[in-house]
Motif scaffolding. Structure first.
Motif, PDB file in Angstrom:
ATOM      1  N   MET A   1       0.835  -1.198   0.000  1.00  0.00           N
ATOM      2  CA  MET A   1       0.000   0.000   0.000  1.00  0.00           C
ATOM      3  C   MET A   1       0.874   1.254   0.000  1.00  0.00           C
ATOM      4  N   PRO A   2       0.422   2.327  -0.672  1.00  0.00           N
ATOM      5  CA  PRO A   2       1.177   3.573  -0.635  1.00  0.00           C
ATOM      6  C   PRO A   2       1.199   4.164   0.767  1.00  0.00           C
ATOM      7  N   ASP A  26       7.001   5.363  -2.017  1.00  0.00           N
ATOM      8  CA  ASP A  26       5.654   5.183  -2.547  1.00  0.00           C
ATOM      9  C   ASP A  26       4.638   6.149  -1.935  1.00  0.00           C
ATOM     10  N   PRO A  27       4.796   7.459  -2.137  1.00  0.00           N
ATOM     11  CA  PRO A  27       3.783   8.404  -1.661  1.00  0.00           C
ATOM     12  C   PRO A  27       2.459   8.194  -2.380  1.00  0.00           C
ATOM     13  N   CYS A  53       7.097   5.481 -11.570  1.00  0.00           N
ATOM     14  CA  CYS A  53       7.952   5.277 -10.396  1.00  0.00           C
ATOM     15  C   CYS A  53       7.208   4.584  -9.267  1.00  0.00           C
ATOM     16  N   VAL A  54       5.958   4.984  -9.020  1.00  0.00           N
ATOM     17  CA  VAL A  54       5.218   4.380  -7.902  1.00  0.00           C
ATOM     18  C   VAL A  54       4.455   3.135  -8.335  1.00  0.00           C
ATOM     19  N   GLY A  55       4.381   2.880  -9.633  1.00  0.00           N
ATOM     20  CA  GLY A  55       3.756   1.653 -10.118  1.00  0.00           C
ATOM     21  C   GLY A  55       2.251   1.624  -9.983  1.00  0.00           C
ATOM     22  N   PRO A 294       2.718   6.523   7.850  1.00  0.00           N
ATOM     23  CA  PRO A 294       2.447   5.084   7.775  1.00  0.00           C
ATOM     24  C   PRO A 294       1.901   4.689   6.404  1.00  0.00           C
ATOM     25  N   GLN A 295       1.873   3.410   6.152  1.00  0.00           N
ATOM     26  CA  GLN A 295       1.142   2.947   4.980  1.00  0.00           C
ATOM     27  C   GLN A 295      -0.344   3.203   5.189  1.00  0.00           C
TER      28      GLN A 295
END
Length: 336
Positions: A1-2, A26-27, A53-55, A294-295
């Motif tokens: 999760m981002p 992963d923002p 970049c973050v997929g 956090p995620q």
């Protein structure tokens, strides 16, 4: 999760260090400013690379594109749009709402064309004679019901163009006599008076996203600005206003907040906000924010997913006709 933060970037392209940061941390999203905007092809390439970049192909890209003096995408490559106050003051109520809806629909076209899916608008702050210039003409009106009606029109226009709105600055920045970019505004108004400022946000509490105010409301929490106040979040934002959407902080790098960036971000999350917003593109600061964020999980993840689900394909729209209508409106208002 981002992770539960949104970051900025330094320039027109993502350098190797920024790309590595995005892949690692992963923002949830990226926010753009004038320093990140040159022309359509450049912005389109930037938003595409961020998502690579973050997929996540649907990762949100945000911008502040209100009209008036807050337009990150400006001439000569994009149209200029009138300020909120000019539209409301220059036209009768029904025409003003139609104009606001049209402006927002054209803005949404501009944004969607380059891969931007979230506009940090409309401003729902209620204007007062002494409202600080940091808000100024960005506020539609001194009447809460007109602010709500105009805000609704803007949201409808953005949604119609495939862009999600973010209402701001909850629970209200209109009474602030200082600029939160430079210092912490303190509002001493009583609870009953503050209800007037809450009203537009309550009227639009069905919208998917809101941005908090870096303002200290002494009648509610004498120690913490709204952004970092669990009391304001629970009692006002989630309670009195009844907002169950995703709440982003205002920019964590603004001088209204104090302390190390990791502590600022942690305080925002601990207060009950869903997402920490870091805008200035300073990578060392962003790393500290990312460390504390956090995620996304639980209610925050649900809200984030609902916000993304609110973004759908644009409805049919005659852009050329819209531009002609905009020209007529701006001529009538006497603005460029």
């Amino acid at each position: 999760m981002p992770k539960a933060f949104i970051c900025g970037c330094a320039g027109l392209v993502l350098d190797a260090e920024e790309r590595a940061f995005l892949r690692r941390e992963d923002p949830w999203g990226l926010i753009l400013f004038k320093r990140n905007v040159a022309d359509r092809d450049q912005v389109r390439a930037l938003t595409r690379l961020f998502r690579e970049c973050v997929g996540r192909p649907n990762a949100p890209v945000l911008i502040d594109q209100e009209g008036g003096r807050v337009q990150r995408m400006a001439p000569p490559h994009w149209r200029a749009y009138p300020a909120a106050a000019a539209i409301e003051a220059g036209l009768g109520p029904s025409r003003a709402e139609a104009a606001a809806r049209l402006v927002a629909r054209l803005i949404a076209f501009d944004l969607a064309e380059v891969g931007i899916t979230v506009d940090c608008a409309p401003v729902l702050d209620v204007a007062e004679p002494e409202t600080h210039a940091a808000i100024g003409s960005r506020a539609f009106s001194s009447q809460p019901e007109r602010v709500a009606a105009m805000g609704r029109a803007v949201a409808e226009g953005l949604f119609a163009g495939g862009v999600a709105p973010v209402v701001k600055h909850m629970p209200g920045h209109g009474r602030a006599r200082a600029d939160s970019h430079h210092e912490l505004p303190v509002v001493d108004a009583a609870w009953d008076a503050l209800k007037r400022d809450f009203a537009p946000f309550a009227a639009l509490n069905d919208l998917p996203m809101a941005m908090s105010a870096h303002v200290l409301y002494t009648a509610i929490d004498k120690r913490h600005p709204a952004t970092a106040s669990s009391i304001v979040v629970a009692k006002v934002m989630r309670g009195e206003i009844g907002f169950d959407g995703l709440i982003l902080s205002d920019d964590v790098s603004m001088k209204a907040l104090k302390g190390p960036y990791e502590e600022r971000a942690a305080a925002i999350i601990d207060a009950g906000l869903d997402i920490v917003l870091h805008c200035n593109g300073e990578l060392d600061q962003a790393r500290a924010v990312a460390f504390a964020a956090p995620q996304l999980s639980g209610s925050s993840l649900r809200r984030a997913e609902a916000a993304l689900a609110s973004i759908s394909g644009p409805q049919p729209f005659d852009v050329e006709q819209g531009v002609r209508q905009l020209a007529a409106i701006t001529a009538e208002l006497g603005v460029a």
